[in-house]
Design a protein around this motif. Structure first.
Motif, mmCIF file in Angstrom:
data_model
loop_
_atom_site.group_PDB
_atom_site.id
_atom_site.type_symbol
_atom_site.label_atom_id
_atom_site.label_comp_id
_atom_site.label_asym_id
_atom_site.label_seq_id
_atom_site.Cartn_x
_atom_site.Cartn_y
_atom_site.Cartn_z
ATOM 1 N N UNK A 372 49.505 -47.206 11.091
ATOM 2 C CA UNK A 372 48.846 -48.064 9.759
ATOM 3 C C UNK A 372 49.613 -49.260 10.094
ATOM 4 N N UNK A 373 48.765 -50.467 9.776
ATOM 5 C CA UNK A 373 49.160 -51.854 9.934
ATOM 6 C C UNK A 373 48.764 -52.529 8.741
ATOM 7 N N UNK A 374 49.890 -53.422 8.551
ATOM 8 C CA UNK A 374 49.611 -54.357 7.528
ATOM 9 C C UNK A 374 49.394 -55.864 8.041
ATOM 10 N N UNK A 375 48.309 -56.443 7.909
ATOM 11 C CA UNK A 375 47.839 -57.438 9.118
ATOM 12 C C UNK A 375 47.099 -58.565 8.343
ATOM 13 N N UNK A 376 46.921 -59.542 8.765
ATOM 14 C CA UNK A 376 46.081 -60.879 7.852
ATOM 15 C C UNK A 376 44.917 -61.036 8.816
ATOM 16 N N UNK A 377 44.514 -60.673 9.820
ATOM 17 C CA UNK A 377 43.436 -60.965 10.620
ATOM 18 C C UNK A 377 42.644 -59.588 11.245
ATOM 19 N N UNK A 378 41.571 -59.760 10.130
ATOM 20 C CA UNK A 378 40.530 -58.308 10.436
ATOM 21 C C UNK A 378 40.051 -58.154 11.659
ATOM 22 N N UNK A 379 39.952 -58.915 12.611
ATOM 23 C CA UNK A 379 39.269 -58.735 13.780
ATOM 24 C C UNK A 379 40.417 -58.709 14.981
ATOM 25 N N UNK A 380 41.584 -58.507 14.532
ATOM 26 C CA UNK A 380 42.685 -58.607 15.544
ATOM 27 C C UNK A 380 42.670 -57.158 16.179
ATOM 28 N N UNK A 381 43.469 -57.260 17.457
ATOM 29 C CA UNK A 381 43.717 -55.895 18.058
ATOM 30 C C UNK A 381 44.385 -54.865 17.260
ATOM 31 N N UNK A 382 45.498 -55.103 16.563
ATOM 32 C CA UNK A 382 46.110 -54.528 15.744
ATOM 33 C C UNK A 382 45.233 -53.653 14.622
ATOM 34 N N UNK A 383 44.437 -54.544 13.973
ATOM 35 C CA UNK A 383 43.553 -53.830 12.996
ATOM 36 C C UNK A 383 42.665 -53.310 13.341
ATOM 37 N N UNK A 384 41.966 -53.421 14.729
ATOM 38 C CA UNK A 384 41.040 -52.545 15.343
ATOM 39 C C UNK A 384 41.501 -51.182 16.162
ATOM 40 N N UNK A 385 42.875 -51.392 16.220
ATOM 41 C CA UNK A 385 43.273 -50.121 17.037
ATOM 42 C C UNK A 385 44.094 -49.039 16.283
ATOM 43 N N UNK A 386 44.505 -49.519 14.972
ATOM 44 C CA UNK A 386 45.369 -48.641 14.319
ATOM 45 C C UNK A 386 44.532 -47.733 13.307
ATOM 46 N N UNK A 387 45.100 -46.720 12.837
ATOM 47 C CA UNK A 387 44.156 -45.610 12.364
ATOM 48 C C UNK A 387 43.864 -46.045 10.746
ATOM 49 N N UNK A 388 44.761 -46.664 10.351
ATOM 50 C CA UNK A 388 44.374 -47.318 9.048
ATOM 51 C C UNK A 388 45.067 -48.565 8.710
ATOM 52 N N UNK A 389 44.307 -49.404 7.906
ATOM 53 C CA UNK A 389 44.957 -50.934 7.593
ATOM 54 C C UNK A 389 44.845 -51.214 6.430
ATOM 55 N N UNK A 390 45.725 -52.287 5.863
ATOM 56 C CA UNK A 390 45.471 -52.974 4.751
ATOM 57 C C UNK A 390 45.659 -54.500 4.944
ATOM 58 N N UNK A 391 44.627 -55.288 4.818
ATOM 59 C CA UNK A 391 44.445 -56.675 5.111
ATOM 60 C C UNK A 391 45.069 -57.430 3.994
ATOM 61 N N UNK A 392 46.085 -58.391 4.453
ATOM 62 C CA UNK A 392 46.895 -59.236 3.287
ATOM 63 C C UNK A 392 45.964 -60.204 2.976
ATOM 64 N N UNK A 393 44.878 -60.602 3.417
ATOM 65 C CA UNK A 393 43.768 -61.412 2.662
ATOM 66 C C UNK A 393 44.482 -62.889 2.417
ATOM 67 N N UNK A 394 45.354 -63.479 3.141
ATOM 68 C CA UNK A 394 45.912 -64.653 2.739
ATOM 69 C C UNK A 394 45.024 -65.735 3.230
ATOM 70 N N UNK A 395 44.267 -65.498 3.976
ATOM 71 C CA UNK A 395 43.106 -66.621 4.825
ATOM 72 C C UNK A 395 44.248 -67.190 6.091
ATOM 73 N N UNK A 396 43.555 -67.854 6.682
ATOM 74 C CA UNK A 396 43.997 -68.110 8.157
ATOM 75 C C UNK A 396 45.394 -69.066 7.723
ATOM 76 N N UNK A 397 46.372 -68.514 8.523
ATOM 77 C CA UNK A 397 47.864 -69.292 8.330
ATOM 78 C C UNK A 397 47.994 -70.208 9.659
ATOM 79 N N UNK A 398 48.008 -71.485 9.546
ATOM 80 C CA UNK A 398 47.949 -72.492 10.778
ATOM 81 C C UNK A 398 49.121 -72.933 10.914
ATOM 82 N N UNK A 399 50.183 -73.067 10.037
ATOM 83 C CA UNK A 399 51.507 -73.538 10.308
ATOM 84 C C UNK A 399 52.398 -72.522 11.301
#
Ligand code: G6P
Length: 608
Positions: A372-399
């Motif tokens: 399971x991944x807790x991740x902010x980027x829906x198209x990222x490798x972790x999001x795609x390769x984990x069995x399950x995920x919860x997106x944090x939906x924070x929007x792009x973090x640039x800093x």
């Protein structure tokens, strides 16, 4: 970390490539460069330092070309310098840009040197250009050369290349390092980060490991790891360009601190209903997984690791589940023992941190219950390769210094703790209480942002010093660690965090008038003990600043004390993070550092 952009259109692409480099500045870099195909030759410009310098070089030299590649470099092999900046070139013919690390570069470099190729940089990347040139000299075309190159290289790489004798294509290759195509009516584009192409298109094809691509202004062909023509799904991403602008704030970090109430609202949106967490919020079938979890293994890096440390307390207290937590860079190398029914949990803002991704690949071969991944980027490798995920939906973090990603990770991890408790039929009343407290959290965080004037007073004191100590106890120790990391990252002040009870076992020796001590003092069961620890600091002349409501009965000057709004005690770690973020930001402002792109650091660390 390094950024790649490539373009093929019917118009000159120089400006567009530079604009793309600007959009990737947030990733962290030390030099930049571009190669533009001018038909008769390829213009090659590089500069040490900011993209601005490259842009002014381009304004002077005015190169024009419809095909081009460009790069921002974050040094791994060889110091930051113009010679080491990409693109690298072989015989004025083949130009390449590369992200990642070529692990067998010494061997390949030797082979190429024997063939007469002269290396002018200290990088592991230059050999790519020479190796391609060698294959071209053996009568292969550029596509064949790329396929042969793929078989030679070991390591992680995303590569874009152009050939002087081919003025209508750019070529790409991907293995374990992000790379995507951007498709538009104007032409074909590629980048290592979709944000680089945000003003050009919202249609992307995410490349897979082993892919080689040939792209012209009007079409692209992808060949997979077995050299078979592959058709890949086009993903639409709607990234607003507002998310990429500072919107009136002085820095992205400042904007992102102030976005936290909305970001947390977005994390919770659609995940809690009535009095409890909703079902299957981690993906279809995730409830079944959660009801079988008996242990958790967390793997993460940097700020995300601190979120994991807080969550480990919650998993134990709310769901009665023990958690093991490891640095992503260490986990694989300790021969981890996998107990039965253990969930493998990764936490990552970018979803591309090479160590975390490497850990997931390793874990997939072991006997975990699932990933399971807790991740902010829906198209990222972790999001795609984990069995399950919860997106944090924070929007792009640039800093580079993570702020809203951290607090939204904590909110997401609390949802996981509640879901685990629900799956095990535990603590129904507590769940109801926390769900209701989560609903109020965005407002409480907004209120805490008003503490800025008081925090500035403390920042003025801390900014004059070269060291700082952060103290917390229990679940506040990881928050103290996060506060100390933030200060280090953006103000370059040496900072350390300690569980306050450990002070007397060493760090107390450091205490004098030049050592600011920032303590987190919430009103909880540890408050009394913590206050005694703080008295020890005061008695030794330490400069004490206390954040939290438990310090009321200490004799502190009001300017050294910050009271926080009331909040459910289980959520206080999220709330107490806010003043620490503001403190680091204000200290860095006073010290005049590069807040959004601190020296030597990268936003997304795609090398191990
Ligand atoms: C880099 C960033 C940190 C971040 C860490 C982990 O070091 O500068 O802000 O916490 O990587 O990144 P991740 O994207 O996996 O959360």
């Amino acid at each position: 970390m390094c950024g790649i952009i490539a373009a093929a259109t019917e118009k000159s692409v120089g400006k567009l490539l530079v604009q793309g480099l600007y959009k990737m500045e947030y990733r962290g870099y030390d030099s930049a460069g571009v190669a533009l195909h001018q038909v008769k030759d390829i213009a090659h410009l590089r500069s040490l330092g900011k993209v601005e310098k490259l842009e002014s070089k381009m304004k002077k030299q005015k190169p024009r070309g419809k095909i081009g590649i460009a790069h921002t470099r974050w040094a791994t092999h060889g110091k930051p310098s113009e010679e080491n900046a990409h693109p690298h070139v072989s015989k004025d013919r083949v130009f390449i840009v590369h992200n990642g690390i070529i692990e067998n570069y010494i061997e390949l470099k030797e082979q190429l040197s024997k063939k007469g190729y002269v290396f002018v940089s200290q990088t592991d990347s230059e050999l790519i250009a020479h190796q391609l040139d060698f294959f071209l000299s053996q009568k292969h075309n550029m596509f064949e050369a790329m396929s042969l190159l793929k078989k030679k290289l070991q390591g992680a790489f995303a590569i874009a290349a152009i050939d002087q004798s081919d003025d209508s294509h750019f070529y790409l290759m991907r293995n374990k390092s992000p790379l995507l195509l951007g498709i538009s009516e104007e032409g074909m584009f590629a980048a290592s980060d979709p944000l680089a192409l945000v003003d050009i298109t919202n249609e992307f094809v995410f490349l897979e490991d082993g892919d080689v691509v040939e792209a012209s202004a009007s079409e692209y062909k992808i060949f997979d790891e077995n050299e078979k023509r592959a058709i890949r799904k086009i993903t639409k991403l709607n990234i607003s360009s507002e998310a990429m602008s500072k919107n009136g704030y002085r820095h992205f970090m400042e904007k992102e601190i102030y976005e936290q109430p909305t970001a947390i609202l977005n994390t919770l949106d659609g995940r809690i209903g009535g009095e409890d967490v909703l079902e299957n919020i981690f993906g279809e079938g995730s409830n079944d997984l959660l009801s079988n979890v008996e242990r958790i293994q967390i793997v993460a890096a940097g700020t995300s690791l601190h979120a994991g440390r807080v969550a480990a307390n919650w998993f134990s207290a709310i769901a009665q589940i023990p958690t093991q937590i490891d640095y992503a860079s260490e986990y694989r190398y300790k021969n981890p023992y996998v107990d039965k029914n253990t969930l493998f949990l990764t936490i990552s803002q970018s979803g591309e941190t090479a160590d975390t991704l490497g850990a997931l690949h390793y874990a997939k071969e072991r006997d975990y219950l699932g990933s399971l991944t807790i991740c902010n980027v829906p198209t990222s490798s972790l999001a795609r390769e984990s069995d399950f995920m919860l997106l944090t939906n924070a929007g792009p973090e640039i800093g580079v210094a993570s702020t809203k990603a951290f607090t939204t990770q904590l909110a997401a991890l609390m949802l996981l703790a509640l879901s685990l408790a629900k799956a095990r039929n535990l603590n129904p009343k507590l769940r109801t209480r926390v769900v209701s407290a989560l609903r109020s959290l965005p407002e409480i965080i907004s209120e805490s942002l008003n503490l800025k004037p008081k925090i500035i007073r403390i920042a003025k004191e801390v900014a004059k010093k070269d060291n700082a100590l952060f103290l917390g106890r229990g679940i506040f120790y990881p928050i103290a660690q996060e506060g100390s990391l933030k200060l280090k990252e953006i103000s370059y002040i040496h900072a350390e965090a300690y569980p306050a009870g450990e002070l007397k076992h060493g760090p107390l020796a450091l205490i004098d008038k030049d050592m600011p001590v920032i303590a987190l003092a919430p009103e909880n069961e540890l408050a009394e003990k913590l206050i005694s620890n703080l008295e020890e600091v005061k008695a030794r002349g330490g400069k004490l600043f206390v954040i939290g409501n438990a310090a009321g009965n200490m004799t502190l000057k009001p300017k050294n004390l910050i009271n926080l709004p009331e909040c459910d005690f289980l959520l206080t770690p999220i709330l107490y993070t806010i003043p620490l973020q503001i403190l680091s930001y204000e200290v860095a402002l006073l010290r005049g550092t590069d807040i959004d792109q601190p020296r030597n650091l990268a936003k997304s660390v795609t090398v191990e």
